[in-house]
Write a protein that holds these residues in place. Structure first.
Motif, mmCIF file in Angstrom:
data_model
loop_
_atom_site.group_PDB
_atom_site.id
_atom_site.type_symbol
_atom_site.label_atom_id
_atom_site.label_comp_id
_atom_site.label_asym_id
_atom_site.label_seq_id
_atom_site.Cartn_x
_atom_site.Cartn_y
_atom_site.Cartn_z
ATOM 1 N N ASN A 114 39.842 23.566 36.672
ATOM 2 C CA ASN A 114 39.072 24.310 37.464
ATOM 3 C C ASN A 114 38.345 25.235 36.516
ATOM 4 O O ASN A 114 37.345 26.156 37.101
ATOM 5 C CB ASN A 114 39.896 24.875 38.272
ATOM 6 C CG ASN A 114 40.067 24.203 39.597
ATOM 7 O OD1 ASN A 114 39.205 23.155 39.949
ATOM 8 N ND2 ASN A 114 40.847 24.300 40.327
ATOM 9 N N LEU A 115 38.460 25.177 34.949
ATOM 10 C CA LEU A 115 37.787 26.228 34.300
ATOM 11 C C LEU A 115 38.555 27.750 34.676
ATOM 12 O O LEU A 115 37.589 28.539 34.910
ATOM 13 C CB LEU A 115 36.386 26.210 34.124
ATOM 14 C CG LEU A 115 35.994 25.024 33.682
ATOM 15 C CD1 LEU A 115 34.465 24.941 33.608
ATOM 16 C CD2 LEU A 115 36.309 24.686 32.286
ATOM 17 N N LEU A 116 39.851 28.073 34.989
ATOM 18 C CA LEU A 116 40.148 29.086 35.643
ATOM 19 C C LEU A 116 41.206 29.560 34.831
ATOM 20 O O LEU A 116 42.102 29.025 34.035
ATOM 21 C CB LEU A 116 40.561 28.755 37.170
ATOM 22 C CG LEU A 116 41.100 29.964 38.093
ATOM 23 C CD1 LEU A 116 40.364 30.217 38.785
ATOM 24 C CD2 LEU A 116 42.305 29.320 38.885
ATOM 25 N N ALA A 117 41.227 30.980 34.945
ATOM 26 C CA ALA A 117 42.376 31.558 34.039
ATOM 27 C C ALA A 117 42.752 32.835 34.857
ATOM 28 O O ALA A 117 42.006 33.650 35.556
ATOM 29 C CB ALA A 117 41.922 32.176 32.504
ATOM 30 N N LEU A 118 44.196 33.059 34.952
ATOM 31 C CA LEU A 118 44.454 34.142 35.321
ATOM 32 C C LEU A 118 45.196 34.989 34.680
ATOM 33 O O LEU A 118 46.116 34.735 33.897
ATOM 34 C CB LEU A 118 45.553 33.800 36.496
ATOM 35 C CG LEU A 118 46.349 34.881 37.331
ATOM 36 C CD1 LEU A 118 45.469 35.702 38.381
ATOM 37 C CD2 LEU A 118 47.282 34.170 38.367
ATOM 38 N N ASP A 119 44.824 36.577 34.744
ATOM 39 C CA ASP A 119 45.235 37.310 33.802
ATOM 40 C C ASP A 119 46.576 38.430 34.408
ATOM 41 O O ASP A 119 45.818 39.094 35.216
ATOM 42 C CB ASP A 119 44.268 38.296 33.027
ATOM 43 C CG ASP A 119 44.629 39.208 32.037
ATOM 44 O OD1 ASP A 119 46.076 39.302 31.822
ATOM 45 O OD2 ASP A 119 43.907 39.980 31.558
ATOM 46 N N LYS A 120 47.579 38.383 34.253
ATOM 47 C CA LYS A 120 48.682 39.216 35.080
ATOM 48 C C LYS A 120 48.803 40.599 34.488
ATOM 49 O O LYS A 120 49.620 41.446 35.010
ATOM 50 C CB LYS A 120 49.719 38.501 35.318
ATOM 51 C CG LYS A 120 49.702 37.237 36.063
ATOM 52 C CD LYS A 120 51.060 36.606 36.531
ATOM 53 C CE LYS A 120 51.183 35.254 35.672
ATOM 54 N NZ LYS A 120 52.510 34.480 36.293
ATOM 55 N N ASN A 121 48.280 40.944 33.408
ATOM 56 C CA ASN A 121 48.481 42.153 32.865
ATOM 57 C C ASN A 121 47.663 43.494 33.701
ATOM 58 O O ASN A 121 46.590 43.051 34.109
ATOM 59 C CB ASN A 121 47.741 42.269 31.526
ATOM 60 C CG ASN A 121 48.280 41.110 30.478
ATOM 61 O OD1 ASN A 121 49.556 41.140 30.306
ATOM 62 N ND2 ASN A 121 47.425 40.412 29.691
ATOM 63 N N PRO A 122 48.558 44.378 33.869
ATOM 64 C CA PRO A 122 47.931 45.477 34.707
ATOM 65 C C PRO A 122 46.596 46.130 34.025
ATOM 66 O O PRO A 122 46.363 46.149 32.785
ATOM 67 C CB PRO A 122 48.927 46.633 34.586
ATOM 68 C CG PRO A 122 50.035 46.267 33.512
ATOM 69 C CD PRO A 122 49.796 44.757 33.268
ATOM 70 N N VAL A 123 45.608 46.264 34.743
ATOM 71 C CA VAL A 123 44.445 46.836 34.442
ATOM 72 C C VAL A 123 44.102 48.473 34.913
ATOM 73 O O VAL A 123 44.383 48.655 35.939
ATOM 74 C CB VAL A 123 43.105 46.160 35.107
ATOM 75 C CG1 VAL A 123 41.856 46.655 34.688
ATOM 76 C CG2 VAL A 123 43.436 44.530 34.735
#
Lengths: 308, 384
Positions: free
Chosen positions: B71-80
């Motif tokens: 899906n050309l998707l990425a999930l970044d779980k690092n706190p922002v």
């Protein structure tokens, strides 16, 4: 279309094709979205709706007139519209004193509302306010969700699902590497959701993978999550039921070589070679009575030439 | 390609070092010791060079991103953490976005690329995010009457050619439809058969027969649809139509009358409605005091039936059931064999299948003719 027990019988081939396109299938079409305005809309909301319309082109329908409805109270109007235009995603914008600059993202299953998320726009920069070159319409965007909330919180993960569904574009088997231009970046932080849209510039790096530089094109939103309507668990499960065996349809008369060349096969009717239409050469045309029997030898080579 | 370049660079560095370090006298031991430490240095230098090159595209993150390349998707779980003025915030967001996009692009570039028409194309894997469907799954429609019969007998669809040679017109024409090969209705001459009435219009007769066949086909098609939709369809005359005959209306009235809890017994008649005649089942009872002998015999018979441990077997029913099962089994095996054979010897297999089918059906029919076709009277006898 005469309705007989709720079943519409097509009378022409064209209408039959139209109905088959909209009927439930094993492999579904890409989802269409409909964008509509509520009873009262502000400048921000109309501009926001127009920008999202341009992002989602061509799988989107934009309603220009105002529709007085409340999605969270009564969704029959929405369902009617989705059935009419065969859209399973919707975006409803409205503005009132209690909920200023309101956008409702939602999706349907079987023309009934599945999920709805109401978000308020705090800050908005339109496409036309950021003056630089934009991406072509219809490019499949890359989506990135940042922030632990998108993984941990139940509502936020469902929102991530809805936003992926909304913005992902048509499903393709392959992608041109040079065509990866558009990126939508969602960040969940400080109780807000920041949506930014960038254009990707691929720069040379030492190795094969390029270095990325971003250029903001917009639109950019700062959302605040307001009300939500999540689907019940069993409805969500039924919506996810996948068919068991999906056989890819084999295209007839197309074959591939070991070298990878694609061969097609055309079936022609038998041609009458006597009446073949070749190039006309004026000098070789048969003249009436000009050539006499004495010059029998000269006529025959001419005949051979035309029949070649 | 990376390895080769690394080897090349290593070789280059080695030669460089050798030439640079060979300043002092060329003693073998000194050389070997110098070679040993130079190899280590060379490798370390190569690693540093590699890291230099990858520095431009490498990103360091606490937690790895979750990718859905389909899906050309990425999930970044690092706190922002966003603080500060709006300008700083924009910069932070942009830097975060750049890093994430770099990681996603690295993932995409890892996939195998193909070159088609001067364009580099990457084949995407299947999408891993589960998204709900738009419409429910299509319902599998139940088989029609013919399909059921074909499955039972093991009849398979024969692929027919699109065009048929028409002798009359001496050309290839389609099998059915507009301008078909053997069009009955377009004949200008029909021989009157000997058994037919001479004044009968043969052309009209043919047209009528065709109309009847079309109507029958349409009726069967609608019946199949009705069966598939599983909705109870009203009988003839009960579903309201534009023009209804007197008898149909009368039937509708009588049906409406008897559809009460007490089957219309206490239903008042309408002013002009005629009394219904010969309706309802008549139950006949034996008189209370009468033939003692007959009554005794009947009671004893009933006791005998109740006593026997053996179940009352209806022979005809059992035999028919068994025959049908056998036929189904045969049909299944024939279907399997037919599908297997067709690959190797098409015609022979089909002919064999046809022969078998004929024999089998004949056998079945023969066996059934005594019991199957005479089913009616036999069954009535059986239910004694």
């Amino acid at each position: 279309m005469a309705h007989l027990d709720g079943v519409v019988k097509p009378k022409t081939k064209r209408s039959k094709r139209f109905l088959d396109h909209r009927a439930p299938k094993l492999l579904e079409n890409s989802k269409n979205a409909m964008i509509m305005k509520g009873g009262n809309t502000s400048e921000t909301v109309t501009q926001a709706l127009k920008d999202i319309y341009s992002l989602k082109k061509p799988n989107v329908v934009l309603y220009k007139k105002k529709n007085i409805m409340r999605p969270f109270e009564d969704s029959t109007s929405l369902e009617f519209f989705s059935k009419k235009t065969d859209c399973s995603l919707f975006l409803f914008g409205s503005h009132n004193k209690k909920r200023p600059n309101n956008l409702v993202f939602g999706r349907m299953f079987d023309f009934h509302v599945l999920d709805m998320f109401e978000m308020g726009i705090e800050k908005f920069t339109a496409l036309k306010n950021i003056k630089n070159e934009k991406c072509a319409e219809g490019t499949k965007p890359m989506l990135i969700f940042a922030g632990e909330l998108f993984d941990v919180d139940n509502e936020y993960s469902r929102l991530r699902n809805v936003l992926t569904d909304f913005f992902r574009g048509p499903v393709v088997p392959a992608v041109r590497l040079a065509g990866l231009e558009h990126i939508l970046h969602f960040t969940a932080a400080d109780g807000k959701i920041f949506m930014r849209s960038y254009r990707v510039l691929l720069k040379k790096s030492g190795c094969r993978t390029p270095r990325i530089e971003l250029e903001e094109i917009g639109p950019s939103f700062d959302f605040v999550l307001r009300r939500t309507h999540l689907a019940s668990d069993d409805l969500y499960k039924t919506a996810h039921k996948q068919p068991k065996g999906l056989k890819p349809k084999k295209k007839k008369n197309i074959s591939h070589d070991t070298f990878g060349t694609k061969f097609g096969r055309l079936h022609m009717q038998k041609q009458n070679l006597d009446k073949l239409q070749t190039r006309k050469m004026k000098g070789l045309r048969k003249r009436r009575g000009a050539v006499v029997v004495e010059n029998g030898e000269t006529t025959s080579p001419k005949k051979i030439k035309t029949q070649e | 390609m990376k390895k080769r370049s690394r080897n090349n660079s290593v070789r280059k560095l080695v030669t460089q070092l050798m030439t640079s370090n060979c300043g002092a006298g060329a003693v073998t031991r000194a050389e070997s010791s110098m070679a040993a430490c130079s190899v280590e240095d060379v490798l370390a230098k190569a690693e540093r060079d590699e890291a230099e090159r990858l520095k431009s595209i490498s990103v360091v993150k606490e937690l790895e991103l979750e990718f859905d390349v389909g899906n050309l998707l990425a999930l970044d779980k690092n706190p922002v953490e966003l603080r500060g003025r709006s300008q700083d915030r924009e910069e932070l967001l942009r830097a975060l976005a750049r890093d994430n996009v770099q990681l996603l692009v690295n993932e995409i570039w890892k996939l195998p690329a193909e070159r088609t028409d001067d364009v580099l194309v990457v084949k995407l894997p299947e999408a891993s995010t589960k998204l709900p469907r738009e419409k429910p799954l299509p319902k599998v429609r139940p088989p029609t009457k013919w399909e059921q019969f074909a499955k039972l007998k093991g009849i398979q669809k024969k692929k027919k050619t699109n065009l048929v040679w028409d002798e009359v017109h001496k050309e290839w024409r389609r099998r059915w439809g507009y301008k078909r090969a053997k069009d009955d209705t377009k004949e200008w001459l029909i021989e009157v058969p000997e058994t037919a009435d001479p004044s009968e219009d043969q052309f009209a007769k043919r047209n009528k027969a065709k109309k009847e066949r079309v109507a029958k086909n349409e009726f069967n098609r609608l019946r199949n649809i009705a069966r598939a939709s599983k909705t109870p369809v009203a009988g003839l005359g009960l579903a309201p139509r534009a023009q209804q005959s007197k008898s149909e209306l009368a039937q509708a009235v009588s049906v409406a009358r008897t559809s009460t809890a007490s089957v219309g017994k206490f239903q008042d008649r309408l002013p002009k409605e005629k009394a219904p005649r010969n309706t309802g089942k008549k139950r006949k009872f034996q008189p209370l005091l009468g033939d003692f002998g007959n009554e005794k015999q009947k009671q004893l018979e009933m006791l005998k039936v109740m006593e026997t441990k053996k179940p009352r077997l209806d022979v005809t029913k059992a035999v028919n059931k068994q025959l049908r099962e056998d036929e189904e089994e045969e049909g299944r095996t024939r279907r399997k064999k037919g599908s297997g054979k067709k690959g190797d010897r098409g015609k022979r297999g089909a002919a064999g299948g046809k022969g078998k089918g004929a024999k089998g059906s004949k056998g079945g029919k023969g066996a059934r003719s005594t019991k199957g076709k005479g089913r009616g009277p036999h069954m009535k006898q059986g239910k004694r």
